[in-house]
Design a protein around this motif. Structure first.
Motif, PDB file in Angstrom:
ATOM      1  N   ALA A 276      11.065   4.301  -8.641  1.00 53.23           N
ATOM      2  CA  ALA A 276      10.764   3.197  -9.549  1.00 53.23           C
ATOM      3  C   ALA A 276      11.561   1.956  -9.166  1.00 53.23           C
ATOM      4  N   CYS A 277      12.822   2.152  -8.777  1.00 51.19           N
ATOM      5  CA  CYS A 277      13.660   1.023  -8.355  1.00 51.19           C
ATOM      6  C   CYS A 277      13.076   0.343  -7.120  1.00 51.19           C
ATOM      7  N   VAL A 278      12.526   1.133  -6.214  1.00 57.43           N
ATOM      8  CA  VAL A 278      11.916   0.567  -5.011  1.00 57.43           C
ATOM      9  C   VAL A 278      10.786  -0.386  -5.390  1.00 57.43           C
ATOM     10  N   VAL A 279       9.922   0.067  -6.311  1.00 57.19           N
ATOM     11  CA  VAL A 279       8.784  -0.746  -6.719  1.00 57.19           C
ATOM     12  C   VAL A 279       9.236  -1.986  -7.485  1.00 57.19           C
ATOM     13  N   VAL A 280      10.124  -1.775  -8.463  1.00 61.83           N
ATOM     14  CA  VAL A 280      10.579  -2.883  -9.309  1.00 61.83           C
ATOM     15  C   VAL A 280      11.304  -3.942  -8.487  1.00 61.83           C
ATOM     16  N   THR A 281      12.207  -3.512  -7.601  1.00 55.63           N
ATOM     17  CA  THR A 281      12.949  -4.499  -6.797  1.00 55.63           C
ATOM     18  C   THR A 281      12.059  -5.167  -5.762  1.00 55.63           C
TER      19      THR A 281
ATOM     20  N   LEU B  91      13.183   3.443 -18.437  1.00 53.74           N
ATOM     21  CA  LEU B  91      14.463   3.725 -17.782  1.00 53.74           C
ATOM     22  C   LEU B  91      14.408   3.339 -16.302  1.00 53.74           C
ATOM     23  N   GLY B  92      13.305   3.663 -15.651  1.00 50.62           N
ATOM     24  CA  GLY B  92      13.144   3.276 -14.251  1.00 50.62           C
ATOM     25  C   GLY B  92      13.082   1.775 -14.091  1.00 50.62           C
ATOM     26  N   LEU B  93      12.383   1.119 -15.027  1.00 53.73           N
ATOM     27  CA  LEU B  93      12.310  -0.345 -15.003  1.00 53.73           C
ATOM     28  C   LEU B  93      13.696  -0.951 -15.182  1.00 53.73           C
ATOM     29  N   ALA B  94      14.463  -0.402 -16.125  1.00 56.91           N
ATOM     30  CA  ALA B  94      15.808  -0.909 -16.393  1.00 56.91           C
ATOM     31  C   ALA B  94      16.725  -0.709 -15.189  1.00 56.91           C
ATOM     32  N   MET B  95      16.589   0.433 -14.514  1.00 54.43           N
ATOM     33  CA  MET B  95      17.422   0.681 -13.334  1.00 54.43           C
ATOM     34  C   MET B  95      17.078  -0.282 -12.206  1.00 54.43           C
ATOM     35  N   GLY B  96      15.785  -0.563 -12.056  1.00 56.11           N
ATOM     36  CA  GLY B  96      15.372  -1.517 -11.028  1.00 56.11           C
ATOM     37  C   GLY B  96      15.939  -2.897 -11.279  1.00 56.11           C
TER      38      GLY B  96
ATOM     39  N   THR C  82       0.819  -1.214   0.000  1.00 57.96           N
ATOM     40  CA  THR C  82       0.000   0.000   0.000  1.00 57.96           C
ATOM     41  C   THR C  82       0.854   1.266   0.000  1.00 57.96           C
ATOM     42  N   GLY C  83       2.116   1.123   0.369  1.00 63.69           N
ATOM     43  CA  GLY C  83       3.014   2.274   0.365  1.00 63.69           C
ATOM     44  C   GLY C  83       3.751   2.474  -0.940  1.00 63.69           C
ATOM     45  N   LEU C  84       3.576   1.551  -1.885  1.00 57.11           N
ATOM     46  CA  LEU C  84       4.226   1.674  -3.181  1.00 57.11           C
ATOM     47  C   LEU C  84       3.361   2.505  -4.115  1.00 57.11           C
ATOM     48  N   ASN C  85       4.006   3.291  -4.949  1.00 62.91           N
ATOM     49  CA  ASN C  85       3.299   4.153  -5.904  1.00 62.91           C
ATOM     50  C   ASN C  85       3.568   3.652  -7.319  1.00 62.91           C
ATOM     51  N   LEU C  86       2.622   2.909  -7.856  1.00 62.72           N
ATOM     52  CA  LEU C  86       2.811   2.334  -9.187  1.00 62.72           C
ATOM     53  C   LEU C  86       2.898   3.404 -10.271  1.00 62.72           C
ATOM     54  N   SER C  87       2.321   4.579 -10.030  1.00 64.16           N
ATOM     55  CA  SER C  87       2.367   5.644 -11.032  1.00 64.16           C
ATOM     56  C   SER C  87       3.782   6.151 -11.249  1.00 64.16           C
ATOM     57  N   GLN C  88       4.623   6.024 -10.229  1.00 65.04           N
ATOM     58  CA  GLN C  88       6.003   6.482 -10.364  1.00 65.04           C
ATOM     59  C   GLN C  88       6.799   5.584 -11.303  1.00 65.04           C
ATOM     60  N   VAL C  89       6.404   4.310 -11.368  1.00 64.31           N
ATOM     61  CA  VAL C  89       7.044   3.413 -12.339  1.00 64.31           C
ATOM     62  C   VAL C  89       6.685   3.857 -13.747  1.00 64.31           C
TER      63      VAL C  89
END
Length: 342
Positions: free
Chosen positions: A295-300, A228-233, A215-222
């Motif tokens: 984005a890295c937080v969400v992806v990882t 690029l954010g996905l690749a960094m994650g 609930t603390g993750l923000n999918l819109s930031q991905v």
């Protein structure tokens, strides 16, 4: 009529962690007004619930750790800390030489900066690590994060970026992160019955903690960070995960704890703004870096549990205990832990 919910979730890699986490993230994204609408216990779970559950998780997990395991915790945690931060420092030196403090302003890599790379790489998601170790590792591996908490905050990022001295290490925050686990260890070592009682709660809390974390993750930031954010994650998991896997094996583990540490902590998203406030040279990089790190937080948070589950399925949930572990083993903690989220 019986519905095999648990069995279905466990068929998904890291299911007891990833399914509730994704469910929480989706509810927060599509129904952001849920906490305010329901309030009470439901609202509390969405706003800060993860920290409360994690505090209880620490106490219960700590109760299952024998004090005789302290040398192992220092060795394991110290090794993972050095390797994780070491990778970030090497990348910081490399990219700092070519990029300096400013971000890339054009092209497909626009927004990438030394600040974004270092901050994303050197801070492990402690809650995620401990939850995964509660499923796939030893209690001792969970305790290793008490050493890895030194990654938290902007201090090591500032050291890596060459601005050490502008940020002081806040020892109360470190003690606060360790205290629940230590209290649990004290209780469990004073009373074996309490150790057995509290240890049983660890796997039960994982899906609740995962949901609150989601609930603390923000999918819109991905979406905002894009590919690029996905690749960094993905890069965080791969670039730090490989050396952490081998470092874990060198310290007597099976590699699972190393992979579980290959993530980006949620508080890392706050680091760019703090660094920029301490050194205006990073002001231009702070904004884009915050988005990429988020984005890295969400992806990882999604990828690391899946990869950890996969590695655990290949190398085994645990390694054969060594002589020291056998000598210090307690009948309570030596019993096989329940398979959760396999």
């Amino acid at each position: 009529m019986q519905v095999p919910i648990k069995r279905a979730i466990e068929k998904i890699p890291g299911g007891m962690m990833t399914v509730p986490l994704l469910l929480g993230a989706l509810i927060a994204f599509f129904f952001p007004g849920t906490p305010k609408f329901f309030g009470s216990f439901t609202g509390a779970l969405f706003s800060g619930g993860a920290l409360t559950i994690l505090a209880v998780f620490y106490v219960c997990m700590g109760a299952s750790i024998d004090f005789k395991a302290t040398p192992y915790i220092v060795k394991k945690g110290g090794t993972l800390l050095i390797v994780k931060v070491g990778v970030a420092m090497i990348l910081g030196l490399i990219f700092g030489r070519y990029l300096g403090e400013a971000p890339i302003t054009a092209g497909i890599f626009a927004g990438v900066s030394t600040l974004a790379i270092v901050a994303a790489m050197n801070d492990t998601n402690g809650g995620l690590y401990m939850a995964l170790m509660g499923q796939y590792g030893r209690p001792r591996d969970v305790g290793a994060y008490t050493i890895m908490t030194l990654e938290s905050g902007p201090f090591l990022t500032m050291v890596t970026l060459g601005v050490a001295g502008l940020s002081s290490f806040q020892w109360p925050a470190l003690v606060g992160a360790i205290l629940p686990l230590v209290i649990g260890m004290i209780i469990g070592n004073l009373d074996r019955e309490m150790r057995a009682f509290l240890s049983k709660a660890v796997p039960v809390m994982i899906p609740f903690f995962a949901f609150a974390l989601g609930t603390g993750l923000n999918l819109s930031q991905v979406w905002q960070a894009g590919l690029l954010g996905l690749a960094m994650g993905v890069a965080v998991v791969v670039v730090t995960g490989i050396p952490l896997f081998f470092a874990d094996r060198l310290t007597g583990g099976n590699g699972v704890a190393g992979v579980a540490a290959a993530s980006t902590a949620g508080n890392a998203a706050a680091v760019p703004a703090i660094v920029a406030a301490a050194n205006p040279a990073y002001a231009d990089a702070a904004g884009p870096a915050t988005i990429l790190i988020a984005a890295c937080v969400v992806v990882t948070a999604i990828l690391t549990p899946i990869l950890t589950s996969w590695v655990a399925s290949k190398v085994g949930r645990d390694v054969e205990p060594d002589a020291e572990e056998i000598a210090s083993a307690d009948p309570v903690i030596a019993a096989p832990a329940p398979a959760v989220g396999r």
